[in-house]
Design an enzyme around this catalytic site. Structure first.
Site, PDB file in Angstrom:
ATOM      1  CG  ASP A 197      -2.008  -1.026   1.177  1.00 21.55           C
ATOM      2  OD1 ASP A 197      -2.127  -1.675   0.126  1.00 21.55           O
ATOM      3  OD2 ASP A 197      -2.724  -1.179   2.174  1.00 21.55           O
ATOM      4  CD  GLU A 282      -7.183 -10.922   0.140  1.00 24.58           C
ATOM      5  OE1 GLU A 282      -6.267 -11.089  -0.689  1.00 24.58           O
ATOM      6  OE2 GLU A 282      -7.003 -11.023   1.367  1.00 24.58           O
ATOM      7  CB  THR A 437      -4.357 -14.117  -4.082  1.00 19.37           C
ATOM      8  OG1 THR A 437      -4.454 -14.817  -2.832  1.00 19.37           O
ATOM      9  CG2 THR A 437      -5.426 -13.046  -4.122  1.00 19.37           C
ATOM     10  CD  GLU A 478      -5.759 -10.426  -7.309  1.00 18.76           C
ATOM     11  OE1 GLU A 478      -5.394  -9.824  -6.277  1.00 18.76           O
ATOM     12  OE2 GLU A 478      -6.724 -10.061  -8.008  1.00 18.76           O
ATOM     13  CG  LEU A 481       4.384 -11.816  -2.867  1.00 16.62           C
ATOM     14  CD1 LEU A 481       5.381 -12.876  -2.435  1.00 16.62           C
ATOM     15  CD2 LEU A 481       4.393 -10.649  -1.910  1.00 16.62           C
TER      16      LEU A 481
END
Length: 551
Positions: A197, A282, A437, A478, A481
């Protein structure tokens, strides 16, 4: 999802070595993993699903091995004994493993996530000229589209039901002019404080004002610490937000978006809506928050101590006739505990006792019910549009009996129970796709960096994707990292299109995290273009040349 900031993925291949052993009675040549492991993983050669169990340090270990033949096919060598008294010689065969050719494989669309701060807190598009240039580069690589977060804390920032979509309209117009597709995330969580972030976008100010007087609108841990990243599921149907429930607030927001951007839906520019269902968007409890000093691979803590969720737990205990069960576990450790340091999660612990099963069933049921309720309203708002829900890859402690990190996050999944089947069934009921993920992570490579985490990202990905496919729902993915190298990209492509799946199942789309100056560097963009070709099932020139040389 949150992962350790030091763990920037560089696509390390599972270490493979050839051991030549000699003894007075026998000799053996076998391919083995270079350390003690027990995991399920997608093989890096052709996506073959392989169970690998190897033991070092014990005598006369019975093993079953596989060797790669010249043509890339597998050959089996059965029941070779390796005695630890043997002299061994290790030869690295990393470069001898052939690279899979994806030419002619199914077309998997590739999207690229836009930067978190592409729209600022005043809902203005940041640096549109640079963005346009970068999007043109992506378009030249035949990228299918981009993904963007529509932040609740920006759009409905100051007053209830007063929405400002100005910056997003300008952004969407740029995407349309370049003939790219759009995946849009309804982001009902704050941004900031998690790994990756780089901007700070809190929840709307009017919501935070309510929270000052009623902090129980937020998830709360056993010590009473509040987490302001998103709203507690305990208020999904409580009218505590200026006369509206949390679900009504989400629905009004989604309905406004659908109305304002109707032309983009009609033109087919918006191809998918991902509905945020918890922290980081999520479907999970915020059980491992960095703001509460969680460090990888801590098991996290249960987040059910706001008065609304405790009221629900008390009611459930009364129905069962055990009011004494109307509280959270007493010996579940702290954020950074290991499972065997707790009475609840250790092997044979209370998690599998009568109270533990009651509590975990209730805790996970609240997660499924929250997803079901929000997605039911999302279907009304986005009728006729593909909707997805995002699940995290909580892979640490996966190779323990209790799967403690998954349990605190709300996934009732351990050695004799499939915790993802109820979620898949809920998504199936709502005709919603799953976005999962950690598509790029390798179990053995992860074990090298964090041997004590007992993680198995590939085993988890196998379980979750098959749970979804068995329920006949669409799966997208997706990376968790940053990834810039060929081996990492190949791993993603292998997971996207499993080589030996008898039903030919594959991902319906992949979203790359994320557009950045690093991705735009020359060598990185060349590798990324190659990856896009593999995902699209197109021929890769340098791989074809290599095959011709090997003849």
């Amino acid at each position: 999802m949150i992962l350790p900031s030091t763990e920037v993925f560089h696509g390390s291949r599972p270490p493979i070595a050839v051991l030549t052993a000699t003894s007075s009675s026998s000799s053996a040549r076998t391919i083995l993993a270079s350390r003690r492991v027990s995991s399920r993983f997608w093989d890096s050669v052709q996506g073959n699903c392989c169970r690998l169990k190897c033991g070092f340090g014990s005598r006369s270990t019975l093993i079953r091995t596989r060797a790669v033949a010249k043509d890339g096919e597998w050959k089996n060598h059965d029941q070779t004994q390796v005695d630890d008294s043997m002299d061994t010689q290790v030869v690295d065969t990393h470069n001898k493993i052939p690279e899979r050719d994806f030419t002619g494989t199914p077309y998997v669309p590739v999207y690229v996530m836009l930067p978190l701060g592409v729209i600022n807190v005043n809902c203005k598009l940041v640096d549109p000229e640079s963005l346009i240039n970068e999007l043109k580069i992506l378009k030249s690589l035949n990228v299918d589209g981009v993904m963007v977060d529509c932040w609740w804390g920006i759009v409905e920032a100051r007053c209830p039901q007063v929405y400002n979509w100005d910056g997003y309209r300008r952004l969407f117009q740029i995407v349309r002019d370049l003939n790219l597709k759009l995946k849009v995330v309804m982001s009902f969580h704050e941004c900031g404080g998690n790994v990756g972030d780089d901007v700070n976008i809190p929840l709307p100010s009017w919501v935070r004002e309510i929270g000052e007087n009623n902090p129980d609108i937020y998830f709360t841990d056993r010590e009473g610490r509040r987490n302001t990243e998103c709203l507690s599921w305990g208020i999904d149907e409580e009218r505590v937000l200026e006369g509206r429930t949390a679900v009504e607030v989400y629905y009004d927001y989604m309905r406004s978006f659908r109305s304002v951007f109707n032309d983009f839906f009609q033109d087919g520019i918006i191809s998918e809506i991902e509905v945020g269902l918890g922290p980081c968007g999520e479907l999970r409890y915020p059980s491992y928050p960095a703001k509460h000093d969680w460090k990888y691979p801590g098991i996290g803590e249960f987040q059910c101590y706001d008065k609304y969720l405790m009221k629900s737990l008390t009611k459930a205990a009364e129905v069962r006739g055990h009011l004494i069960w109307a509280s959270g576990p007493n010996d579940a450790g702290t954020y950074n505990s290991a499972p065997d340091e707790t009475g609840f999660f250790r092997d044979g612990g209370e998690y599998d006792g009568y109270y533990g099963r009651f509590f975990l069933n209730w805790y996970s049921r609240k997660l499924v019910d929250h997803g079901d309720l929000v997605l039911t309203f999302a279907k009304f708002a986005f009728k006729g549009t593909c909707i997805t829900a995002k699940l995290p890859g909580i892979h640490w402690w996966y190779k323990t009996a209790s799967h403690a990190a998954e349990l605190t996050a709300g996934f009732y999944n351990f050695v004799n129970r499939d915790g993802y089947a109820p979620i898949s069934a809920m998504l199936k009921k709502n005709k919603v796709a799953m976005n999962f993920t950690c598509a790029e992570q390798r179990t053995l490579g992860h074990h090298e960096r964090f041997p004590n985490a007992l993680a198995d990202p590939e085993g988890l990905a196998w379980q979750v994707s098959n749970s979804a496919w068995d329920a006949d729902i669409v799966v997208t993915s997706e990376n968790a990292l940053p990834c810039y190298d060929r081996d990492g990209y190949n791993k993603i492509a292998e997971n996207a299109k499993p080589f030996d799946d008898p039903l030919g199942r594959h991902l319906s789309a992949f979203t790359y995290l994320r557009l950045s100056p690093t991705l735009m560097e020359t060598q990185n963009i060349v590798e990324f273009e190659r990856f896009v070709k593999n995902m699209h099932g197109e021929a890769v020139p340098d791989l074809k040349d290599k095959e011709d040389e090997n003849g």
